[in-house]
Write an enzyme that holds these catalytic residues in place. Structure first.
Site, short mmCIF file in Angstrom:
data_model
loop_
_atom_site.label_atom_id
_atom_site.label_comp_id
_atom_site.label_asym_id
_atom_site.label_seq_id
_atom_site.Cartn_x
_atom_site.Cartn_y
_atom_site.Cartn_z
CD GLU A 180 15.42 8.94 -2.49
OE1 GLU A 180 14.65 8.67 -3.44
OE2 GLU A 180 16.65 8.71 -2.54
CD GLU B 289 19.89 6.40 -2.73
OE1 GLU B 289 19.25 5.82 -1.82
OE2 GLU B 289 19.48 6.50 -3.90
#
Length: 342
Positions: free
Chosen positions: A149, A260
């Protein structure tokens, strides 16, 4: 008819074979799954491996597998590292749980740079790589999800929103992994970005084809304003992730992982009182699972080899959010168990 039965019947109908079935789509996915270490004996739904990011403080691979009809395909773990601490968090505490599984899950090592990108050096990368080599030697495939991320801006991670620094640190990790644990893979995993009609800000963070083995995304269904209990909109996953998949998986021929994910169920903080929105936890989670694991998704994203579910309860954004698919809501867990029949 119960809500659970009705939702399962709906899921079955969406997962039916399309009229123009192409067996080459399946063979392509199987080959990529095999090359990246996913066992055919694991939880495979419509050709996509289902994995979990367990809350190791309250569960384990063995405990989650005990409520699944087949072993999980991937297990994710968060590994902090810094110049002050190279103990790798809970890695060695989880090691026997992972290695001891008869069907070995892929180990997805999510690397967290606690002091940021410029605190990371080759000697730290070597500590990670040598631990991954230890897993490889025990028969466990490994994906290193490094500084995940990283494209989140404003940065919510210590390593975020710095493309140049990320690429430099990525190169250090990739070089070390290639040397010490050549059987392990590098997984590039930004966060979903809906800017520019879903084309996002990914390109400036892409490290290059030579060091990226797999591409992935963090992508959740959070509900309206990330605060309300509302079901995901129709085709949210494929429409939003489509530009990323087309550019970094389809065009480059790289396996794609939903690295995720979850569907959030919101409570007022510290209570069992659901927030506004009105959709049930079963509705929200079953509809999201259907979007990410349906036959239609496999056919649209034939390079997609796995989806990894974030199985935590967290207090965040002034709420208590239950992300779990297992060991939480009984109907949700039964729905996941029934996926074996898809």
């Amino acid at each position: 008819m119960s809500e659970l039965l009705a939702l399962l019947l709906c899921a079955f109908s969406v997962s039916a074979l399309p009229l123009s079935y192409d067996a080459s789509v399946d063979s392509n996915t199987v080959q990529k799954r095999w090359e990246q270490g996913i066992s055919d004996d694991a939880m495979i739904i419509n050709w996509i491996g289902l994995g979990f990011l367990p809350d190791f403080d309250s569960s384990s691979v063995g405990k989650l597998n005990s409520v699944l009809p087949l072993p999980m395909a991937v297990v994710g773990d968060y590994i902090p590292i810094s110049s002050d601490d190279t103990s790798l968090g809970g890695f060695w505490y989880h090691y026997n749980d992972i290695v001891g599984q008869e069907t070995k899950p892929v180990y997805m090592a999510t690397i967290e740079l606690e002091y940021g990108l410029y605190d990371f050096a080759s000697w730290q990368a070597d500590v990670i790589s040598q631990a991954m080599k230890n897993l490889n030697d025990a028969g466990v495939p490994v994906w290193v999800r490094f500084a995940y991320e990283m494209n989140g801006c404003p940065a919510w991670n210590a390593w975020g929103c710095d493309a140049g620094g990320f690429k430099q640190a990525w190169g250090i990790m990739a070089s070390s992994l290639r040397y010490w644990a050549p059987d392990s893979k590098m997984l590039w995993s930004p966060n979903i970005d809906t800017d520019n009609n879903n084309w996002g800000n990914y390109d400036q963070y892409y490290p290059g084809d030579d060091t990226v083995d797999l591409v992935g995304l963090s992508f959740y269904s959070f509900g309206i304003n990330q605060q309300e209990n509302t079901a995901p909109s129709q085709n949210l996953f494929t429409q939003t992730a489509g530009p990323f998949y087309d550019t970094y998986s389809a065009e480059k021929g790289k396996p794609f992982v939903l690295s995720e994910t979850s569907a959030a169920f919101h409570y007022y903080t510290g209570t069992e009182v659901a927030t506004s929105g009105g959709a049930s936890e079963l509705t929200i989670k079953s509809q999201w699972i259907n979007q990410i694991l349906s036959w239609d998704t496999h056919y649209a994203f034939p390079n997609m080899i796995a989806a990894v579910w974030f199985n935590f309860v967290k207090n965040e954004r002034e709420q208590t959010i239950d992300y779990r698919a297992l060991l939480g809501n009984w109907d949700v867990q039964n729905m996941v168990y029934a996926l074996k029949n898809w």
